[in-house]
Design a protein around this motif. Sequence first.
Motif, PDB file in Angstrom:
ATOM      1  N   SER A 149       1.826  -5.185   5.865  1.00 11.21           N
ATOM      2  CA  SER A 149       0.417  -5.159   6.257  1.00 11.21           C
ATOM      3  C   SER A 149      -0.347  -6.320   5.636  1.00 11.21           C
ATOM      4  O   SER A 149      -1.244  -6.901   6.265  1.00 11.21           O
ATOM      5  CB  SER A 149      -0.221  -3.831   5.837  1.00 11.21           C
ATOM      6  OG  SER A 149       0.377  -2.749   6.513  1.00 11.21           O
ATOM      7  N   ALA A 150      -0.003  -6.669   4.384  1.00  4.91           N
ATOM      8  CA  ALA A 150      -0.681  -7.783   3.714  1.00  4.91           C
ATOM      9  C   ALA A 150      -0.405  -9.089   4.438  1.00  4.91           C
ATOM     10  O   ALA A 150      -1.328  -9.875   4.714  1.00  4.91           O
ATOM     11  CB  ALA A 150      -0.226  -7.871   2.260  1.00  4.91           C
ATOM     12  N   TYR A 151       0.865  -9.335   4.780  1.00  6.69           N
ATOM     13  CA  TYR A 151       1.183 -10.556   5.519  1.00  6.69           C
ATOM     14  C   TYR A 151       0.551 -10.522   6.910  1.00  6.69           C
ATOM     15  O   TYR A 151       0.107 -11.550   7.432  1.00  6.69           O
ATOM     16  CB  TYR A 151       2.690 -10.741   5.637  1.00  6.69           C
ATOM     17  CG  TYR A 151       3.333 -11.255   4.370  1.00  6.69           C
ATOM     18  CD1 TYR A 151       2.926 -12.454   3.794  1.00  6.69           C
ATOM     19  CD2 TYR A 151       4.353 -10.547   3.739  1.00  6.69           C
ATOM     20  CE1 TYR A 151       3.510 -12.926   2.631  1.00  6.69           C
ATOM     21  CE2 TYR A 151       4.945 -11.018   2.580  1.00  6.69           C
ATOM     22  CZ  TYR A 151       4.519 -12.204   2.028  1.00  6.69           C
ATOM     23  OH  TYR A 151       5.095 -12.668   0.874  1.00  6.69           O
TER      24      TYR A 151
ATOM     25  N   SER B 169       2.439 -17.468  -0.572  1.00  7.15           N
ATOM     26  CA  SER B 169       3.247 -16.347  -0.081  1.00  7.15           C
ATOM     27  C   SER B 169       3.518 -15.332  -1.185  1.00  7.15           C
ATOM     28  O   SER B 169       3.455 -14.118  -0.960  1.00  7.15           O
ATOM     29  CB  SER B 169       4.572 -16.867   0.485  1.00  7.15           C
ATOM     30  OG  SER B 169       4.362 -17.730   1.570  1.00  7.15           O
ATOM     31  N   ALA B 170       3.821 -15.822  -2.396  1.00  9.85           N
ATOM     32  CA  ALA B 170       4.075 -14.916  -3.520  1.00  9.85           C
ATOM     33  C   ALA B 170       2.804 -14.173  -3.910  1.00  9.85           C
ATOM     34  O   ALA B 170       2.846 -12.969  -4.221  1.00  9.85           O
ATOM     35  CB  ALA B 170       4.604 -15.707  -4.714  1.00  9.85           C
ATOM     36  N   LEU B 171       1.668 -14.849  -3.908  1.00 11.88           N
ATOM     37  CA  LEU B 171       0.409 -14.208  -4.288  1.00 11.88           C
ATOM     38  C   LEU B 171       0.027 -13.110  -3.312  1.00 11.88           C
ATOM     39  O   LEU B 171      -0.445 -12.035  -3.712  1.00 11.88           O
ATOM     40  CB  LEU B 171      -0.704 -15.264  -4.358  1.00 11.88           C
ATOM     41  CG  LEU B 171      -2.084 -14.745  -4.792  1.00 11.88           C
ATOM     42  CD1 LEU B 171      -2.020 -14.103  -6.171  1.00 11.88           C
ATOM     43  CD2 LEU B 171      -3.107 -15.891  -4.775  1.00 11.88           C
ATOM     44  N   ILE B 172       0.223 -13.337  -2.022  1.00  9.73           N
ATOM     45  CA  ILE B 172      -0.085 -12.306  -1.025  1.00  9.73           C
ATOM     46  C   ILE B 172       0.737 -11.045  -1.294  1.00  9.73           C
ATOM     47  O   ILE B 172       0.218  -9.922  -1.248  1.00  9.73           O
ATOM     48  CB  ILE B 172       0.180 -12.839   0.396  1.00  9.73           C
ATOM     49  CG1 ILE B 172      -0.852 -13.911   0.750  1.00  9.73           C
ATOM     50  CG2 ILE B 172       0.130 -11.700   1.420  1.00  9.73           C
ATOM     51  CD1 ILE B 172      -0.569 -14.614   2.063  1.00  9.73           C
ATOM     52  N   ALA B 173       2.031 -11.222  -1.589  1.00 11.11           N
ATOM     53  CA  ALA B 173       2.892 -10.067  -1.875  1.00 11.11           C
ATOM     54  C   ALA B 173       2.437  -9.326  -3.127  1.00 11.11           C
ATOM     55  O   ALA B 173       2.584  -8.102  -3.228  1.00 11.11           O
ATOM     56  CB  ALA B 173       4.341 -10.525  -2.028  1.00 11.11           C
ATOM     57  N   GLU B 174       1.862 -10.055  -4.092  1.00 13.14           N
ATOM     58  CA  GLU B 174       1.425  -9.442  -5.348  1.00 13.14           C
ATOM     59  C   GLU B 174       0.076  -8.749  -5.232  1.00 13.14           C
ATOM     60  O   GLU B 174      -0.311  -7.975  -6.110  1.00 13.14           O
ATOM     61  CB  GLU B 174       1.357 -10.522  -6.439  1.00 13.14           C
ATOM     62  CG  GLU B 174       2.737 -11.043  -6.831  1.00 13.14           C
ATOM     63  CD  GLU B 174       2.679 -12.379  -7.548  1.00 13.14           C
ATOM     64  OE1 GLU B 174       1.559 -12.890  -7.788  1.00 13.14           O
ATOM     65  OE2 GLU B 174       3.756 -12.927  -7.867  1.00 13.14           O
TER      66      GLU B 174
ATOM     67  N   ALA C 215       9.692 -12.349   8.897  1.00 14.76           N
ATOM     68  CA  ALA C 215      10.513 -13.137   7.975  1.00 14.76           C
ATOM     69  C   ALA C 215       9.991 -13.033   6.543  1.00 14.76           C
ATOM     70  O   ALA C 215      10.769 -12.849   5.599  1.00 14.76           O
ATOM     71  CB  ALA C 215      10.550 -14.598   8.426  1.00 14.76           C
ATOM     72  N   SER C 216       8.678 -13.144   6.363  1.00 13.85           N
ATOM     73  CA  SER C 216       8.098 -13.053   5.023  1.00 13.85           C
ATOM     74  C   SER C 216       8.335 -11.682   4.410  1.00 13.85           C
ATOM     75  O   SER C 216       8.665 -11.548   3.233  1.00 13.85           O
ATOM     76  CB  SER C 216       6.597 -13.359   5.077  1.00 13.85           C
ATOM     77  OG  SER C 216       6.356 -14.671   5.532  1.00 13.85           O
TER      78      SER C 216
ATOM     79  N   SER D 118      -2.937 -10.281  17.251  1.00 15.11           N
ATOM     80  CA  SER D 118      -1.751  -9.424  17.124  1.00 15.11           C
ATOM     81  C   SER D 118      -1.240  -9.311  15.694  1.00 15.11           C
ATOM     82  O   SER D 118      -0.507  -8.369  15.371  1.00 15.11           O
ATOM     83  CB  SER D 118      -0.619  -9.959  18.006  1.00 15.11           C
ATOM     84  OG  SER D 118      -0.228 -11.262  17.594  1.00 15.11           O
ATOM     85  N   GLY D 119      -1.603 -10.252  14.818  1.00 11.10           N
ATOM     86  CA  GLY D 119      -0.977 -10.349  13.504  1.00 11.10           C
ATOM     87  C   GLY D 119      -1.057  -9.096  12.657  1.00 11.10           C
ATOM     88  O   GLY D 119      -0.045  -8.619  12.134  1.00 11.10           O
ATOM     89  N   TYR D 120      -2.255  -8.528  12.505  1.00  5.36           N
ATOM     90  CA  TYR D 120      -2.418  -7.366  11.633  1.00  5.36           C
ATOM     91  C   TYR D 120      -1.648  -6.161  12.169  1.00  5.36           C
ATOM     92  O   TYR D 120      -0.981  -5.441  11.414  1.00  5.36           O
ATOM     93  CB  TYR D 120      -3.894  -7.026  11.487  1.00  5.36           C
ATOM     94  CG  TYR D 120      -4.142  -5.786  10.672  1.00  5.36           C
ATOM     95  CD1 TYR D 120      -3.925  -5.788   9.295  1.00  5.36           C
ATOM     96  CD2 TYR D 120      -4.554  -4.603  11.270  1.00  5.36           C
ATOM     97  CE1 TYR D 120      -4.129  -4.639   8.537  1.00  5.36           C
ATOM     98  CE2 TYR D 120      -4.765  -3.463  10.528  1.00  5.36           C
ATOM     99  CZ  TYR D 120      -4.557  -3.478   9.159  1.00  5.36           C
ATOM    100  OH  TYR D 120      -4.756  -2.340   8.420  1.00  5.36           O
TER     101      TYR D 120
END
Length: 411
Positions: free
Chosen positions: A149-151, A137-142, A345-346, A287-289
């Motif tokens: 959009s990344a999540y 989760s932290a790597l995706i944010a970075e 949430a993320s 639907s996610g993206y």
Amino acid sequence: MKRELVVTQGRREKAGKIRRLRTKRRNVLLLALSMFMANVSFGIAFPYLSVYMRLIGGTMLMVGLLSVVFNLTSTVFQYPFGYLSDQTRNRKSFISFGLFSVGVFYVLMAAVSTPLALLALRTAQGALGSAMMPAKSALIAELSTRVGSAYGFFSTVENAGYMLGNFIGGFLVRRVGIGGIFLLAGFLLGVSALVVLLLRERPRPKRAPLLLLIVQEGRGSERVTFEGGAFKRLMRGHLGLFYLSVLLVMVASGQVYSVVSVYFGETFGDEWVGILFGIDSLAAALSGYYIGRLIDRYGARRFYLLAVVGYGVAFLGYAFARSIYLMVPVAVLSGIKWSMTINSASTYVAERAKASERGQAMGLLNAMMSLGWVVGPLLGGYLSGISFTLNFVSTLIPLGLAFFLAFRLPE
């Protein structure tokens, strides 16, 4: 001469930016590939854990305990692993270790024949597998400046993989048995762990070395020391209320999804277990993206509230949809609300935590989710022994409280 130095410096900076951009894109591609493969394996194996427990003689309470023991150990270890990934800045090693550990335990599960042995393996799987989530989760944010959009992108990738795994599991279960699909899941997770190791991370900044000291009997002083200030900051104020709301939502989720595989199998037949889970995952993947992009535009809180409402509607659908033709649209709604939940949430947590504490913040979020799945399956296993409908309808209580808490939060 001075002008030439300025031009040379400018070219170096431009070349450096290009290299960093290429590295980031390569990391996104590799992480997406790894998470796709991992979720294919999860989709193959997870829906049949509950069914397998029943086959080897477990009661409905033991079916619920499968989720309880996994999420209990996951709750305990999420924050420590998030803390260590922040300190070492070595996200990929924790992701790879978690994936590999989960795969090993699926392989071992294929050989067990007693409920207690299956519970023991699931317990250890939760402990070691929890290394993956905070670091991922932290790597995706970075990897992106547009966090929502990344999540959303990774949610689509992961749900697409989970959907494919659901359909593969549903197709293979009558051909190779549940033990066979556990072996296949373990193999795919091993490959996924190797792919993660190809990521290129920035060098760890120089600091005092940090050793992970494992607590052993009689050696209680050897333990990881946490930054208590960070933990207190994260649990205070609006973020603390949000964590509590997520916990309540996951209690309701655990009540339902720890037993719904058995419910599907008894109501529609074992082959529909994988198919209905696959439809759920397909809806989440598609639907996610787009939900992630809408979150960036309109705010995470708004979509989190919609997700909580979606949980309530979906669980009422599980309670009263007796036809497979009615259950299919309920499964579609279930996928969409999950995509809303995990993305909103993320994003909400990532945007409100400092970069130096993001791993710990995401670890706490995942810990709250896991803790909900400690309490929820206990309730779900007990209430489903009385009536599946009673269990599904009773989830409106924690969902109502979760909505009330989140409604009070600022955008």
